[in-house]
Design a protein around this motif. Structure first.
Motif, mmCIF file in Angstrom:
data_model
loop_
_atom_site.group_PDB
_atom_site.id
_atom_site.type_symbol
_atom_site.label_atom_id
_atom_site.label_comp_id
_atom_site.label_asym_id
_atom_site.label_seq_id
_atom_site.Cartn_x
_atom_site.Cartn_y
_atom_site.Cartn_z
ATOM 1 N N HIS A 170 0.823 -1.215 0.000
ATOM 2 C CA HIS A 170 0.000 0.000 0.000
ATOM 3 C C HIS A 170 0.858 1.267 0.000
ATOM 4 C CE1 HIS A 170 1.013 0.683 4.214
ATOM 5 N NE2 HIS A 170 0.885 -0.627 4.358
ATOM 6 N N LYS A 171 0.256 2.341 -0.444
ATOM 7 C CA LYS A 171 0.911 3.649 -0.374
ATOM 8 C C LYS A 171 0.362 4.458 0.795
ATOM 9 C CE LYS A 171 2.338 3.752 -5.118
ATOM 10 N NZ LYS A 171 2.525 4.458 -6.331
ATOM 11 N N ASP A 172 -0.847 4.117 1.222
ATOM 12 C CA ASP A 172 -1.475 4.757 2.376
ATOM 13 C C ASP A 172 -2.078 3.673 3.255
ATOM 14 O OD1 ASP A 172 -1.096 7.528 1.662
ATOM 15 O OD2 ASP A 172 -2.628 7.242 0.124
ATOM 16 N N TYR A 173 -2.150 3.957 4.550
ATOM 17 C CA TYR A 173 -2.795 3.021 5.465
ATOM 18 C C TYR A 173 -4.301 3.208 5.401
ATOM 19 C CZ TYR A 173 1.639 1.662 7.455
ATOM 20 O OH TYR A 173 2.885 1.146 7.627
ATOM 21 N N GLU A 174 -5.024 2.095 5.424
ATOM 22 C CA GLU A 174 -6.480 2.151 5.341
ATOM 23 C C GLU A 174 -7.141 2.128 6.709
ATOM 24 O OE1 GLU A 174 -7.895 -0.829 2.654
ATOM 25 O OE2 GLU A 174 -6.486 -0.225 1.102
ATOM 26 N N GLY A 175 -6.412 1.775 7.728
ATOM 27 C CA GLY A 175 -6.970 1.702 9.072
ATOM 28 C C GLY A 175 -5.964 2.204 10.083
ATOM 29 N N LYS A 176 -6.295 1.957 11.354
ATOM 30 C CA LYS A 176 -5.409 2.419 12.422
ATOM 31 C C LYS A 176 -4.791 1.274 13.207
ATOM 32 C CE LYS A 176 -7.829 6.713 12.864
ATOM 33 N NZ LYS A 176 -7.994 7.897 13.597
ATOM 34 N N THR A 177 -5.264 0.054 12.995
ATOM 35 C CA THR A 177 -4.738 -1.084 13.739
ATOM 36 C C THR A 177 -4.225 -2.147 12.773
ATOM 37 O OG1 THR A 177 -6.825 -2.321 13.764
ATOM 38 C CG2 THR A 177 -6.489 -0.705 15.548
ATOM 39 N N LEU A 178 -3.405 -3.045 13.289
ATOM 40 C CA LEU A 178 -2.908 -4.159 12.478
ATOM 41 C C LEU A 178 -4.082 -5.006 11.991
ATOM 42 C CD1 LEU A 178 -0.579 -5.784 11.296
ATOM 43 C CD2 LEU A 178 -0.415 -6.999 13.479
ATOM 44 N N ARG A 179 -5.074 -5.247 12.851
ATOM 45 C CA ARG A 179 -6.250 -6.013 12.433
ATOM 46 C C ARG A 179 -6.914 -5.381 11.217
ATOM 47 N NH1 ARG A 179 -8.339 -10.051 15.148
ATOM 48 N NH2 ARG A 179 -7.659 -10.406 17.254
ATOM 49 N N GLU A 180 -7.077 -4.057 11.230
ATOM 50 C CA GLU A 180 -7.712 -3.379 10.106
ATOM 51 C C GLU A 180 -6.875 -3.517 8.841
ATOM 52 O OE1 GLU A 180 -8.125 0.496 11.880
ATOM 53 O OE2 GLU A 180 -10.199 0.116 12.465
ATOM 54 N N HIS A 181 -5.558 -3.424 8.980
ATOM 55 C CA HIS A 181 -4.679 -3.558 7.811
ATOM 56 C C HIS A 181 -4.744 -4.959 7.222
ATOM 57 C CE1 HIS A 181 -3.248 0.354 8.700
ATOM 58 N NE2 HIS A 181 -2.485 0.005 9.709
ATOM 59 N N LEU A 182 -4.927 -5.951 8.090
ATOM 60 C CA LEU A 182 -4.968 -7.339 7.635
ATOM 61 C C LEU A 182 -6.366 -7.784 7.230
ATOM 62 C CD1 LEU A 182 -2.615 -9.024 10.253
ATOM 63 C CD2 LEU A 182 -2.063 -8.380 7.899
ATOM 64 N N GLY A 183 -7.370 -6.957 7.514
ATOM 65 C CA GLY A 183 -8.740 -7.336 7.178
ATOM 66 C C GLY A 183 -9.293 -8.406 8.087
ATOM 67 N N VAL A 184 -8.850 -8.420 9.340
ATOM 68 C CA VAL A 184 -9.296 -9.407 10.311
ATOM 69 C C VAL A 184 -10.272 -8.727 11.266
ATOM 70 C CG1 VAL A 184 -8.558 -10.971 12.140
ATOM 71 C CG2 VAL A 184 -7.102 -10.633 10.138
ATOM 72 N N PRO A 185 -11.448 -9.321 11.479
ATOM 73 C CA PRO A 185 -12.431 -8.670 12.361
ATOM 74 C C PRO A 185 -11.958 -8.615 13.811
ATOM 75 C CG PRO A 185 -13.170 -10.870 11.767
ATOM 76 C CD PRO A 185 -11.914 -10.599 10.975
#
Length: 194
Positions: A170-185
């Motif tokens: 990615h060029k930008d982060y989509e979330g604020k946590t590792l879970r959000e970046h990994l798409g894990v609920p």
């Protein structure tokens, strides 16, 4: 292999296999070329190489002389050498030896380290990561740079742009946590499905 086994097992036990992420370790020494990277690893840990020769001997099945650290293996040694069936790193160790590197350089390639080691320019690390990712063997990587003070910068400056150019990072982060970046609920406490 763990990746391929884990996903079906998760599904059998009622878990969403996409929630399980495999993030293997990758050790890096990034430099402008392979020789520079090997020299850096030798400066950083080459004093330990004589103690590692015994293990390398077991991996490739031949006697090695610690007094010949600056010489490649002889043709006779290479003809006799066989990878150990008990150590999956052995094939790579023998491959590196057959490329003509000195005994010191073979060890500097990290052939007996427990995580894959990339020693060379950033594009080699990017190629390795892309290969594993596209083969479905990894969802991401944790990086262990040789020296944090400048090894991380080398990785960020030399590897990340290549992965971004290839559309793999990615060029930008989509979330604020590792879970959000990994798409894990989000998950708190024991998962009731277990």
């Amino acid at each position: 292999m763990a990746y391929a086994m884990g996903r079906p097992s998760a599904e059998r036990y009622g878990r969403d296999p996409d929630e399980i992420k495999y993030i293997p370790g990758l050790m890096t020494t990034i430099a402008k070329d392979r020789r520079s990277a090997l020299d850096r690893r030798i400066r950083l840990g080459g004093d330990q190489f004589p103690q590692r020769i015994g293990y390398l001997q077991q991996m490739i099945g031949i006697q090695l002389d610690p007094l010949r650290m600056n010489e490649p293996l002889s043709k006779a040694q290479l003809n006799t050498a066989r990878p150990s069936r008990y150590d999956p790193r052995s094939d790579n160790a023998l491959k590196i030896a057959k490329e003509g590197w000195t005994l010191r350089d073979i060890l500097a390639h990290g052939v007996i380290d427990y995580h894959p080691v990339i020693v060379g320019p950033g594009i080699e690390a990017a190629d390795h990561m892309q290969e594993w990712f596209e083969a479905g063997a990894a969802d991401g990587f944790w990086i262990s740079a040789d020296v944090n003070s400048d090894g991380i910068d080398a990785f960020v400056d030399e590897v990340i742009p290549v992965l971004q150019e290839r559309g793999l990072f990615h060029k930008d982060y989509e979330g604020k946590t590792l879970r959000e970046h990994l798409g894990v609920p989000d998950q708190y406490g024991l998962d009731p499905r277990v």
